[in-house]
Write an enzyme that holds these catalytic residues in place. Structure first.
Site, short mmCIF file in Angstrom:
data_model
loop_
_atom_site.label_atom_id
_atom_site.label_comp_id
_atom_site.label_asym_id
_atom_site.label_seq_id
_atom_site.Cartn_x
_atom_site.Cartn_y
_atom_site.Cartn_z
N GLY A 65 0.80 -1.22 0.00
CA GLY A 65 0.00 0.00 0.00
C GLY A 65 0.82 1.26 0.00
O GLY A 65 1.68 1.46 0.85
N SER A 66 0.60 2.15 -0.95
CA SER A 66 1.36 3.40 -0.99
C SER A 66 0.81 4.30 -2.06
O SER A 66 -0.37 4.26 -2.39
CB SER A 66 2.84 3.11 -1.21
OG SER A 66 3.61 4.24 -0.88
#
EC number: 4.1.1.65
Length: 226
Positions: free
Chosen positions: A189-190
């Site tokens: 996640g980013s």
């Protein structure tokens, strides 16, 4: 569209699998009633499938006119689209387009434009939520500067988040950038920012969903010498 497991995830999946086997075997051997280890096994299987889903690496091909096209580097949601001053590399006002990836998105990163990689730079930083605007300049990040085929410069920035603390960048200076190729990978996640010239024609808005290597997000203007 064929899907395989990304090379960045193979070792992690093996380790997770071994840990799951040990935990679940222990649960079945020493815990009663059987409903408890059964629940453990079901939860473990769901968790493992989520990790497998995270590391999937679909084979994609862009279809259409590639001339001056800018594609999304990642799967996700457009969370920012604004004119900003980029102080670290370009040192001028540009249009920033940011796409946030949840843990359910593919996390491979594609080149946003065809061209040549001019520079790759790693920046140490914090691990704030990648959804926050200040993450672009305060978080751990990796910056790739590309000279598009029309001569204009496009900057792509991989940004770590509160959970994603592992950025992998494959691009190196002198490499040929091709929108069908992976430029890197961000684990768990980013966010990825693309910095475009101010006169680029943008086709997305905040809240839109994008598909990495496929969704056309902008088009560069013709170079004066074209």
């Amino acid at each position: 569209m064929k899907v395989k497991i990304h090379s960045e995830g193979i070792n992690i999946l093996i380790v997770v699998m071994l840990i799951m086997i040990v935990i679940n075997l222990s649960a079945w051997m020493f815990i009663r009633p059987a409903a408890i280890p059964t629940t453990f096994t079901v939860i473990s299987a769901i968790f493992y499938l989520l990790v497998v889903n995270f590391f999937r690496s679909p084979k994609r091909a862009f279809h259409g006119d590639r001339h001056n096209v800018v594609v999304s580097s990642v799967d996700g949601t457009v969370v920012a689209l604004e004119e900003v001053f980029e102080p670290e590399v370009l040192r001028r006002r540009v249009r920033m387009l940011s796409v946030f990836m949840s843990v359910f998105n593919v996390h491979a990163n594609w080149f946003p434009v065809d061209g040549e990689v001019l520079m790759v730079r790693h920046h140490s930083g914090r691990f704030l939520s990648a959804y926050l605007p200040k993450a672009s300049i305060e978080n751990e990040r990796s910056t790739v500067l590309i000279r598009a085929t029309n001569g204009q410069e496009v900057l792509m920035r991989q940004i770590a988040g509160a959970v994603a603390r592992r950025i992998v960048t494959y691009a190196e200076p002198g490499d040929i950038a091709d929108i069908k190729d992976h430029m890197g990978f961000i684990k768990f996640g980013s966010r990825v920012d693309i910095y475009l010239p101010l006169d680029a024609e943008v086709f997305v808005k905040i809240g839109d969903k994008t598909t990495g290597g496929v969704s056309v997000v902008a088009r560069l203007r013709e170079h004066p010498d074209d």
